[in-house]
Design an enzyme around this catalytic site. Structure first.
Site, PDB file in Angstrom:
ATOM      1  N   VAL A 104      -5.173   0.736  -5.542  1.00  0.00           N
ATOM      2  CA  VAL A 104      -5.702  -0.482  -4.944  1.00  0.00           C
ATOM      3  C   VAL A 104      -6.514  -0.121  -3.700  1.00  0.00           C
ATOM      4  CG1 VAL A 104      -5.129  -2.786  -4.097  1.00  0.00           C
ATOM      5  CG2 VAL A 104      -3.574  -1.627  -5.683  1.00  0.00           C
ATOM      6  N   THR A 137      -7.183  -0.483  -0.322  1.00  0.00           N
ATOM      7  CA  THR A 137      -6.598  -1.001   0.913  1.00  0.00           C
ATOM      8  C   THR A 137      -6.777   0.047   2.012  1.00  0.00           C
ATOM      9  OG1 THR A 137      -4.383  -0.041   0.665  1.00  0.00           O
ATOM     10  CG2 THR A 137      -4.803  -2.137  -0.482  1.00  0.00           C
ATOM     11  N   LYS A 159      10.419   3.948  -4.804  1.00  0.00           N
ATOM     12  CA  LYS A 159       9.964   2.889  -5.690  1.00  0.00           C
ATOM     13  C   LYS A 159      10.802   2.838  -6.970  1.00  0.00           C
ATOM     14  CE  LYS A 159       6.812   1.146  -3.100  1.00  0.00           C
ATOM     15  NZ  LYS A 159       6.983  -0.204  -2.521  1.00  0.00           N
ATOM     16  N   TYR A 175       8.046   8.923  -1.798  1.00  0.00           N
ATOM     17  CA  TYR A 175       7.565   7.562  -2.057  1.00  0.00           C
ATOM     18  C   TYR A 175       7.956   7.123  -3.468  1.00  0.00           C
ATOM     19  CZ  TYR A 175       4.214   3.714  -2.659  1.00  0.00           C
ATOM     20  OH  TYR A 175       3.627   2.491  -2.913  1.00  0.00           O
TER      21      TYR A 175
END
Length: 259
Positions: free
Chosen positions: A189, A191, A160, A156
């Site tokens: 965050v 989510t 990015k 990941y």
């Protein structure tokens, strides 16, 4: 003279959300609140429709579209369907949280296909059209993981970091045509994608206390950065990554030594 009261006014502009759930949904509502017409695009039709409905219910102008950024042909066809856009916001991404030695080639390919190749497809497709018009703002969502890595986040993080390089390159190549390209790097965050962490109190607290503000962020707290980069307030900003991470990348370590 510049009328500073209108710096964030998006009246008469069309914004395309690529990834309409979570952070993307909040970005869409914020853009609409400042006057933009918002096209909510997502691979999941129900997500796109829900965000468009929420914007419309709040008095904004929005429509929904099924779109897959990993499929160049589908993306090109849908972009033709949408027509001119002034702002494009790319939030679509995925993660497989595993250490490198446990990663399968298929998992690697899936994460790279959406996060990196999908971003490449969007920059090319949207960028080409904005260059032809001579204006536009592209906003791609990166992550603190482009710069700070932890076990299980390697692939990941690599996507990015690659995205940020693509953003800088696109900014340089598209700039002469008046097209701006920037990234936003959120911290932690709240989510559905981070539900696994929230379910572990120790893990959740560790993330909260890592940043300078000592807490997680809400998706709505990313929306202001999107409006800023979409508007004339950022007319001389391009090739940048705006960190919205509560000071995560400013803090060295997770231990506060005695003064």
């Amino acid at each position: 003279m510049t009328d500073y009261r209108t710096l964030f006014d998006l009246q008469g502009r069309r914004a395309l959300l690529l990834g309409a759930g979570g952070i993307g949904g909040e970005a869409g509502r914020a853009l609409a609140a400042h006057g933009a017409e918002v096209v909510c695009a997502d691979r999941d039709t129900a997500t796109a429709e829900a965000t468009a409905a929420a914007i419309t219910a709040a008095g904004g102008l929005a429509s929904a579209l099924a779109l897959d950024v990993t499929d160049p042909d589908d993306l090109e066809g849908r972009l033709d369907e949408v027509g001119d856009v002034d702002v494009a916001v790319l939030t679509a991404a995925m993660n497989v949280r595993k250490r490198l030695l446990d990663y399968s080639p298929d998992e690697f390919d899936r994460v790279v296909a959406l996060n990196l190749r999908g971003s490449f497809n969007v920059l090319r497709g949207v960028g080409r059209r904005m260059i032809a018009r001579g204006a536009g703002s592209i906003i791609a969502f990166s992550s603190i993981r482009a710069r700070t890595v932890e076990p299980g986040q390697g692939v990941y993080a690599a996507t990015k970091a690659g995205l940020e390089s693509l953003v800088r390159t696109a900014a340089v190549e598209f700039g002469d045509a008046g097209v701006r390209v920037n990234a936003i790097a959120p911290g932690v965050v709240e989510t559905p994608l981070t539900a696994q962490i929230k379910a572990d109190p120790e893990w959740y607290r560790a993330y909260a206390t890592k940043g300078a503000l000592g807490r997680w962020s809400q998706p709505s707290e990313l929306a202001g950065a999107v409006v800023y980069l979409a508007s004339d307030a950022s007319s001389f900003v391009t090739g940048s990554t705006l960190s919205v991470d509560g000071g995560w990348t400013a803090v060295d370590g997770r231990f506060t030594p005695p003064a």
